[in-house]
Design a protein around this motif. Structure first.
Motif, PDB file in Angstrom:
ATOM      1  N   PRO A   1       7.039   4.029  -3.005  1.00 26.92           N
ATOM      2  CA  PRO A   1       5.860   4.620  -2.362  1.00 26.92           C
ATOM      3  C   PRO A   1       5.751   4.309  -0.876  1.00 26.92           C
ATOM      4  CG  PRO A   1       5.241   2.813  -3.820  1.00 26.92           C
ATOM      5  CD  PRO A   1       6.678   3.089  -4.078  1.00 26.92           C
ATOM      6  N   VAL A   2       6.381   3.239  -0.417  1.00 25.11           N
ATOM      7  CA  VAL A   2       6.331   2.921   1.007  1.00 25.11           C
ATOM      8  C   VAL A   2       6.987   4.023   1.828  1.00 25.11           C
ATOM      9  CG1 VAL A   2       7.210   1.332   2.764  1.00 25.11           C
ATOM     10  CG2 VAL A   2       6.137   0.436   0.695  1.00 25.11           C
ATOM     11  N   VAL A   3       8.041   4.635   1.303  1.00 18.48           N
ATOM     12  CA  VAL A   3       8.703   5.736   2.002  1.00 18.48           C
ATOM     13  C   VAL A   3       7.730   6.892   2.178  1.00 18.48           C
ATOM     14  CG1 VAL A   3      10.538   7.458   1.846  1.00 18.48           C
ATOM     15  CG2 VAL A   3      11.006   5.083   1.230  1.00 18.48           C
ATOM     16  N   ALA A   4       6.966   7.211   1.129  1.00 21.61           N
ATOM     17  CA  ALA A   4       5.973   8.278   1.223  1.00 21.61           C
ATOM     18  C   ALA A   4       4.891   7.928   2.236  1.00 21.61           C
ATOM     19  CB  ALA A   4       5.362   8.534  -0.150  1.00 21.61           C
ATOM     20  N   PHE A   5       4.446   6.676   2.229  1.00 17.36           N
ATOM     21  CA  PHE A   5       3.406   6.262   3.174  1.00 17.36           C
ATOM     22  C   PHE A   5       3.913   6.355   4.613  1.00 17.36           C
ATOM     23  CE2 PHE A   5       0.824   3.008   5.425  1.00 17.36           C
ATOM     24  CZ  PHE A   5      -0.430   3.564   5.195  1.00 17.36           C
ATOM     25  N   ARG A   6       5.157   6.013   4.826  1.00 16.14           N
ATOM     26  CA  ARG A   6       5.714   6.118   6.183  1.00 16.14           C
ATOM     27  C   ARG A   6       5.758   7.569   6.662  1.00 16.14           C
ATOM     28  NH1 ARG A   6       7.525   1.637   8.509  1.00 16.14           N
ATOM     29  NH2 ARG A   6       8.128  -0.181   7.262  1.00 16.14           N
ATOM     30  N   ARG A   7       5.968   8.508   5.741  1.00 18.29           N
ATOM     31  CA  ARG A   7       5.930   9.916   6.152  1.00 18.29           C
ATOM     32  C   ARG A   7       4.525  10.302   6.606  1.00 18.29           C
ATOM     33  NH1 ARG A   7       9.446  10.956   1.828  1.00 18.29           N
ATOM     34  NH2 ARG A   7       7.801  11.825   0.526  1.00 18.29           N
ATOM     35  N   ALA A   8       3.512   9.793   5.900  1.00 21.96           N
ATOM     36  CA  ALA A   8       2.134  10.066   6.328  1.00 21.96           C
ATOM     37  C   ALA A   8       1.868   9.468   7.703  1.00 21.96           C
ATOM     38  CB  ALA A   8       1.154   9.513   5.303  1.00 21.96           C
TER      39      ALA A   8
ATOM     40  N   GLN B   1       0.237  -0.258   7.870  1.00 20.62           N
ATOM     41  CA  GLN B   1      -0.331   0.622   8.897  1.00 20.62           C
ATOM     42  C   GLN B   1      -0.556  -0.128  10.209  1.00 20.62           C
ATOM     43  OE1 GLN B   1      -4.266   2.381   8.848  1.00 20.62           O
ATOM     44  NE2 GLN B   1      -5.071   0.864   7.384  1.00 20.62           N
ATOM     45  N   LEU B   2      -0.845  -1.419  10.111  1.00 22.22           N
ATOM     46  CA  LEU B   2      -1.092  -2.213  11.323  1.00 22.22           C
ATOM     47  C   LEU B   2       0.155  -2.398  12.186  1.00 22.22           C
ATOM     48  CD1 LEU B   2      -3.385  -5.010   9.822  1.00 22.22           C
ATOM     49  CD2 LEU B   2      -4.095  -3.095  11.257  1.00 22.22           C
TER      50      LEU B   2
ATOM     51  N   TYR C   1       2.165  -0.009  13.147  1.00 23.73           N
ATOM     52  CA  TYR C   1       2.481   1.188  13.927  1.00 23.73           C
ATOM     53  C   TYR C   1       1.802   1.143  15.293  1.00 23.73           C
ATOM     54  CZ  TYR C   1       4.920   3.499  10.146  1.00 23.73           C
ATOM     55  OH  TYR C   1       5.838   3.829   9.184  1.00 23.73           O
ATOM     56  N   PRO C   2       2.498   1.586  16.335  1.00 26.00           N
ATOM     57  CA  PRO C   2       1.957   1.444  17.696  1.00 26.00           C
ATOM     58  C   PRO C   2       0.683   2.227  17.955  1.00 26.00           C
ATOM     59  CG  PRO C   2       4.006   2.716  17.693  1.00 26.00           C
ATOM     60  CD  PRO C   2       3.879   2.104  16.341  1.00 26.00           C
ATOM     61  N   HIS C   3       0.495   3.361  17.269  1.00 31.57           N
ATOM     62  CA  HIS C   3      -0.697   4.177  17.515  1.00 31.57           C
ATOM     63  C   HIS C   3      -1.758   4.000  16.442  1.00 31.57           C
ATOM     64  CE1 HIS C   3       1.255   6.089  20.907  1.00 31.57           C
ATOM     65  NE2 HIS C   3       2.302   6.309  20.139  1.00 31.57           N
ATOM     66  N   ASN C   4      -1.566   3.025  15.560  1.00 30.42           N
ATOM     67  CA  ASN C   4      -2.573   2.738  14.547  1.00 30.42           C
ATOM     68  C   ASN C   4      -3.636   1.806  15.122  1.00 30.42           C
ATOM     69  OD1 ASN C   4      -3.528   0.738  12.172  1.00 30.42           O
ATOM     70  ND2 ASN C   4      -3.185   2.799  11.379  1.00 30.42           N
ATOM     71  N   TYR C   5      -4.911   2.137  14.868  1.00 35.40           N
ATOM     72  CA  TYR C   5      -6.025   1.385  15.449  1.00 35.40           C
ATOM     73  C   TYR C   5      -6.819   0.601  14.410  1.00 35.40           C
ATOM     74  CZ  TYR C   5      -5.602   3.188  20.190  1.00 35.40           C
ATOM     75  OH  TYR C   5      -5.162   3.455  21.472  1.00 35.40           O
ATOM     76  N   ALA C   6      -6.354   0.571  13.168  1.00 32.71           N
ATOM     77  CA  ALA C   6      -7.024  -0.230  12.152  1.00 32.71           C
ATOM     78  C   ALA C   6      -6.966  -1.700  12.534  1.00 32.71           C
ATOM     79  CB  ALA C   6      -6.370  -0.011  10.791  1.00 32.71           C
ATOM     80  N   LYS C   7      -7.763  -2.514  11.846  1.00 28.77           N
ATOM     81  CA  LYS C   7      -7.827  -3.948  12.151  1.00 28.77           C
ATOM     82  C   LYS C   7      -7.560  -4.761  10.887  1.00 28.77           C
ATOM     83  CE  LYS C   7     -11.113  -3.582  15.989  1.00 28.77           C
ATOM     84  NZ  LYS C   7     -12.431  -4.029  16.505  1.00 28.77           N
TER      85      LYS C   7
ATOM     86  N   HIS D   1     -14.390  -7.900  -0.184  1.00 28.12           N
ATOM     87  CA  HIS D   1     -13.674  -7.225  -1.260  1.00 28.12           C
ATOM     88  C   HIS D   1     -12.829  -6.067  -0.728  1.00 28.12           C
ATOM     89  CE1 HIS D   1     -13.034  -5.839  -5.412  1.00 28.12           C
ATOM     90  NE2 HIS D   1     -13.142  -4.620  -4.916  1.00 28.12           N
ATOM     91  N   GLY D   2     -11.632  -5.906  -1.308  1.00 26.69           N
ATOM     92  CA  GLY D   2     -10.782  -4.774  -0.977  1.00 26.69           C
ATOM     93  C   GLY D   2      -9.920  -5.016   0.245  1.00 26.69           C
ATOM     94  N   SER D   3      -9.267  -3.953   0.683  1.00 25.70           N
ATOM     95  CA  SER D   3      -8.423  -4.019   1.874  1.00 25.70           C
ATOM     96  C   SER D   3      -8.570  -2.727   2.666  1.00 25.70           C
ATOM     97  CB  SER D   3      -6.955  -4.225   1.483  1.00 25.70           C
ATOM     98  OG  SER D   3      -6.165  -4.516   2.615  1.00 25.70           O
ATOM     99  N   GLY D   4      -8.841  -2.878   3.960  1.00 28.88           N
ATOM    100  CA  GLY D   4      -9.109  -1.727   4.795  1.00 28.88           C
ATOM    101  C   GLY D   4     -10.574  -1.617   5.149  1.00 28.88           C
TER     102      GLY D   4
END
Length: 322
Positions: free
Chosen positions: A64-71, A104-105, A107-113, A120-123
């Motif tokens: 699934p990481v390959v699919a996430f990288r495409r997104a 996601q963190l 990636y150079p253009h990702n702005y999540a923290k 609870h949870g992640s994200g």
């Protein structure tokens, strides 16, 4: 170097919401979806892209990481800032939410923290948007709405909910940002995957625009109080969810606009329903926003009439809910 989002010189800030793309195998349907997403981004030229969950269909996927990288590559290829929250389908396979969030963190253009400790949870994170007049002119909250109910289905429903410690985290951040803004709540938006129970209320009792293609919204049966917290804090002007592929409506409920995105992949309906994205436009210094749908064929829809098809069969509803 710290990343920062900013209002444009004309005072605008535009967001494109993609929801439920469910990247999986790179076949013709997915290639078409990716081309559509890139086309919408080139047309709209947003300041931020937001994925509101079910970014991948991870169940049974060998990697699934390959699919996430495409997104991730969609906004990255155009150098557009982006951020994501996760849905129920993202972590049904061999990857965890924590792993996806950490990825996601990178990636150079990702702005999540990074996640706040003890929540609870992640994200779960908040982004601020700088303005010309104020260093912090708006806030964007991102919350992990979970996946499936941890309790018995017959008693507490099928889907998860935003938990109490997440709400406490939101209120602390809201107090902090309000304090730094001289006691005035910042114009704010909130993004998560699974809709709140109030999405059913606004359709049943409010004025809505758009479509609901099933008898109800797939919200959790548990109302954990997040909507009430937003009312009390007075900052969030609108919320944006996904999850229900055939819903794209929005409506004002007690001063907060509850909005669905437009599914970015198959709507699982028995009639044509073009995929697309929701676009959100903020204006610096204003406690309001504009929003519209940008569809695969280039059509732009705003404030389309309320629509709920008649005569849906239990079989069709079951297909829709999968």
């Amino acid at each position: 170097m710290a990343k920062s989002l900013r209002f444009r010189e004309d005072g605008s800030f535009k967001i494109v919401q993609f929801t439920d793309p469910e990247f999986s195998s790179y076949e013709a349907e997915e290639q078409r979806m990716e081309a559509m997403m890139l086309g919408i981004l080139k047309d709209e030229q947003p300041d931020l892209v937001v994925y509101t969950g079910d970014i991948i269909a991870s169940a049974g996927h060998p990697n699934p990481v390959v699919a996430f990288r495409r997104a991730c590559s969609v906004p990255e290829s155009l150098n557009i800032p982006w951020a994501a929250v996760f849905g129920n389908h993202d972590t049904e396979g061999t990857v965890t939410r924590e792993q996806l969030h950490a990825l996601q963190l990178t990636y150079p253009h990702n702005y999540a923290k990074p996640d706040p400790p003890g929540v609870h949870g992640s994200g779960n994170y908040v982004l601020t948007v700088e303005g010309k007049e104020r260093e912090t002119a708006a806030a964007l909250y991102f919350l992990d709405s979970g996946s499936y109910s941890p309790l018995e289905y017959s008693r507490m429903g099928y889907y998860d909910w935003i938990r109490r410690d997440q709400i406490d985290w939101y209120t602390r951040e809201s107090y902090r940002l309000t304090g730094s803004n001289g006691g005035t709540p910042l114009p704010s938006l909130a993004f998560f995957h699974i809709p709140l129970p109030e999405y059913n209320d606004v359709w049943d009792f409010g004025v809505c625009y758009g479509e609901r293609n099933a008898p109800f919204c797939c919200a959790p049966w548990v109302n954990s109080g997040f909507f009430a917290a937003m009312i009390e804090m007075g900052d969030v002007m609108g919320t944006f969810a996904g999850h229900d592929h055939g819903h794209d409506f929005w409506g004002d409920w007690h001063g907060i606009r509850l909005c669905y995105g437009r599914t970015t992949r198959n709507a699982y309906l028995d009639r044509p329903f073009l995929t697309g994205a929701r676009v959100i436009s903020l204006k610096e210094g204003e406690r309001s926003f504009d929003t519209w749908l940008h569809l695969e064929d280039g059509t732009v829809l705003s404030e389309q009439p309320k629509h709920e098809p008649e005569g849906r069969t239990p079989e069709n509803v079951a297909i829709y809910l999968t």
